[in-house]
Design a protein around this motif. Sequence first.
Motif: not given
Length: 128
Positions: A90-99, A125-128
Motif C-alpha cells: 500500500s501507499k502507507i508505510k508498513n501496511l500490506f494487503l493480502v488475500g 521492509n525489515l532488511e531496509q
Amino acid sequence: MDESWSVLINAPRHQPRDGFNWDEKSSKEYSQHIINLMEAKGLDIRSRVEVLEYRSPADLERNVNAPGGSIYGTSSNGARSAFWRARNRSKIKNLFLVGGSTHPGGGLPLVGISAEIVAEAVEENLEQ
Ligand SMILES: Cc1cc2nc3c(=O)[nH]c(=O)nc-3n(C[C@H](O)[C@H](O)[C@H](O)COP(=O)(O)OP(=O)(O)OC[C@H]3O[C@@H](n4cnc5c(N)ncnc54)[C@H](O)[C@@H]3O)c2cc1C
C-alpha cells in the motif's frame, strides 16, 4: 445412500440502495427455482432433499463481513478487472494487503501467491 451437496451460484452482490436487494428475495422461492433448473437439466434431486440450507449474498455479508457478500472481492470478469484489485504494497508505510480481494485474485492458489508476495515484501521492509 445419503449425500451432501453444495450448489454454488454466481450472483449479483447484495446492494440494497442502488442494486440488487437479496433480502427482498424469498429464499424458499429462489432455492426452488435452482432445483427446477437442475431438474430441467436432468438432475432429479427434489425427491431426495432432506435438509436444505440456503445462503444469499446478504447472509454472507452479515455472517463473514464480506461487502455485498462478494466472496471473491471485485468482479474478475473483463480485461481490465485485474487493475481494479488492491495492490499488495500500500501507499502507507508498513501496511500490506493480502488475500482474495487483493492482487493476484481470489481462489486458494492465487491467495497463496498473494501471501508469498506479501511475506517477501515484509522481509524486504525489515532488511531496509
Ligand atoms: C463456497 C465457496 C467455495 C469456494 N470454492 C473454492 C474452490 O473450490 N477453489 C478455490 O481455489 N477457491 C474457492 N473458494 C474461494 C476461496 O475460499 C477464497 O478465495 C479464499 O478463501 C480467500 O482467502 P482469504 O485468506 O482472502 O480469506 P478467508 O479465507 O475468508 O480468510 C479470512 C479469515 O479472516 C477472519 N477474519 C475476518 N475478520 C476478522 C477480524 N476482524 N479479526 C480476525 N479475523 C478475522 C475470517 O474469519 C477468516 O478466517 C471458495 C469460496 C467459497 C465461499
